[in-house]
Each structure stands twice: as C-alpha cells, then as structure tokens.
Motif scaffolding. Sequence first.
Motif: not given
Lengths: 196, 196
Positions: B61-68, B125-129, B133-136, B156-165
Amino acid sequence: MKNSCVPKENNTQLDILGVAERLFREVGFQKTTVADIARELRMSPANIYRFFTAKAEISAAVCRRILGKIEAAAEQIASAPGPASKALRNLIASIEEFNARRFSSDRKLHELLETAYNENWPVVHEHSENMDKILAQIISQGMAAGEFRTGDAELAAILVRSACMRFWHPRLMVECALDPEPTTDQMIDFCLASLA
Amino acid sequence: MKNSCVPKENNTQLDILGVAERLFREVGFQKTTVADIARELRMSPANIYRFFTAKAEISAAVCRRILGKIEAAAEQIASAPGPASKALRNLIASIEEFNARRFSSDRKLHELLETAYNENWPVVHEHSENMDKILAQIISQGMAAGEFRTGDAELAAILVRSACMRFWHPRLMVECALDPEPTTDQMIDFCLASLA
C-alpha cells in the motif's frame, strides 16, 4: 585434446574456466568453491590461484565467455550480407533467444549473469560497449546505404540497445516474462521507424 | 486535522500508511515491524491487523501511494494544453526526476520500490498499466492532431514505456547511473522520431 600450439599455461587457464562453467551450470556459481574446481581438475587450489587471484575473477571470466558468445553471434549477423534492418532484427531476436534458452535450460548460469548485472561487474559494461560497436556498425552501414537517415550511428546504437533492454537484460527479461508486449518484432519496428 | 466527512475507519488506515511510509523512509521497510507502526500510533498491533492482514500488505500500500503520486503528476502533464510531443517529453523527464530525487534523498524508500520491482509485486504491474493508459492518452491526442502518424496508441504507449525503462525502473536507473547516454532528451527524440 589440447592444441600443441597453445602454451600449457593458457590451456590450464581454459581448463579451469571450462570446469568452472560446468560446475556453475550444475551446482551454481555461489555454491562452487575454488576447491571444487581444483578437485575436478586433480590439481591443488594453490595452482588455480596461480591463474586467478580469487573466485570472483573466475566468475567474471566465465561471464565474459558467455557474453563473448553473444558478441560472436552478433558479429556474424552484422557481417552477413543483406539490409541493415534485417540485421538489426536478427540481432535482437538472436540475443533474446540466447537469453531465453539460458533462462529455461541453464537457470543457474542465468543467475550468474543476473548477479553480474545486479552488481555492475565490469564485464557487463564491457559487453554493452562491444554490443554498441556492433550495433553502430550495422546502423552506419544502413546509413551509408540510404536505408536509415544519416546521423550519429554511435548514439543510435546506444538508443537501440536501451530501447531493447528488456530482451537482453537477464533480470528484466524475467520481470517482463508475463508481459506479452512488446514483442521483439514490435520493438524493432519501433526502432526502425525511428531510424528510417 | 482530519476531514470529518471521511469515515473513521479510513482515517485510521491512512494514519497507518502515513506512519509506515515515514518509518520506511527513516528506518527502512525491512527493519520496520507492525509493532513499530502500532507504537507510533499508540495502538495495538491487533488493531493494525484489522486493516491490513500482514506487513506485506502495508508495504504494497505504501508502494501504491508512491507510485500513485507519479501517476497523478503524469495525469496532470497529460491533461495540460500543448503539443503531445511536449507532454511526452515532460512526462518522461518528470518520472526520471521523481526517481532520481527519491534515490538521492530517500534511499530507503527507493529500496522498497526496488524490492517491489525485483519481486514483481502486483502494484508494479498495476502502475505500468496505469502509466500505459496515460501514455496512450497523450499519443492518441497526438495522432488526432496529426502530430503523430495514426496507429495503435495502446501499443505505442507500451513501446515508449519499454524504450524509456532505464529512466523509471528503480534498479535500472541505479545500474545505468554511470552511463551518461542516452539522456532522457535523446531517448524522447528517438521515440518521437518513431511516432512521427
């Protein structure tokens, strides 16, 4: 069978690395000791220390051998005739295959590479530099042939390697194993569109 | 000061997470126990277990807050007026900044995120998803405006996220800290050229 042209010293060094790689594969590199390697070779640990100052040096050298095989395959792909886009695609697919095969059949060797990446061993940095050179060679050929727009091939190589990292970074490929996308083909298409 | 509209149960849950995040930041999440969190809140550990079944749930849950917080910043960037290419550039730069700041000033919280990524926690995983969505959203706006060629914005969103990993993966950014290239700007230029 030893090649009589190779000095005996070098042969011993190769024998040590061959046995170390086998034990790392079977037992795992963390559980393998210098004494284990010496026992298999019917020599004293002291003799091994004539060639390698510590086990860490043996581990790094085994890593270098594994990464060197990827580089050799990459060099072969880079020097094959055909368009640069095809070479780039083959290169990324071949690296992914190397990694996937190692991960599924040689999990303990895979763990050695994971550790090398986690701990930023110099061999990993050296490998990235070597791969960048091979990628830059392919990209500059593509630029010369008018297949890619002209530009900084060295930088483009670094960008392609970074973009495709999930396919050849031993930890990332495990982390991303459950994500179906991007596939290598999708990522290469993305990179090729950027270079075109 | 508590908002009187928020049920008391929720407030307690938020208090627990607030204290947990502070202790994780100061002491580290591995060394912090449920008893430590309870002591700070002057409540019994049993009361904490009314809200969280185990410490792992608090950590997630703390992780979720940070990623949120990263997602909230990304959403703000995505909804700001201006060209999509500018939004993409701001987004990647902002994520890198979040990570770099956490790494240099909040090393212990950074370690929590590293562990979450290493162990493939569902929040990652949830954060990546969510980021996809925001990238898309940004990319499809760019497609609609004729800034990018039309195509599959989700892919394209998944590709940009992967490229910038390397800029937002907590372990990669540490591993790549000594590599000066690619910079976020170089990588975004590479991605934009691919989308254009």
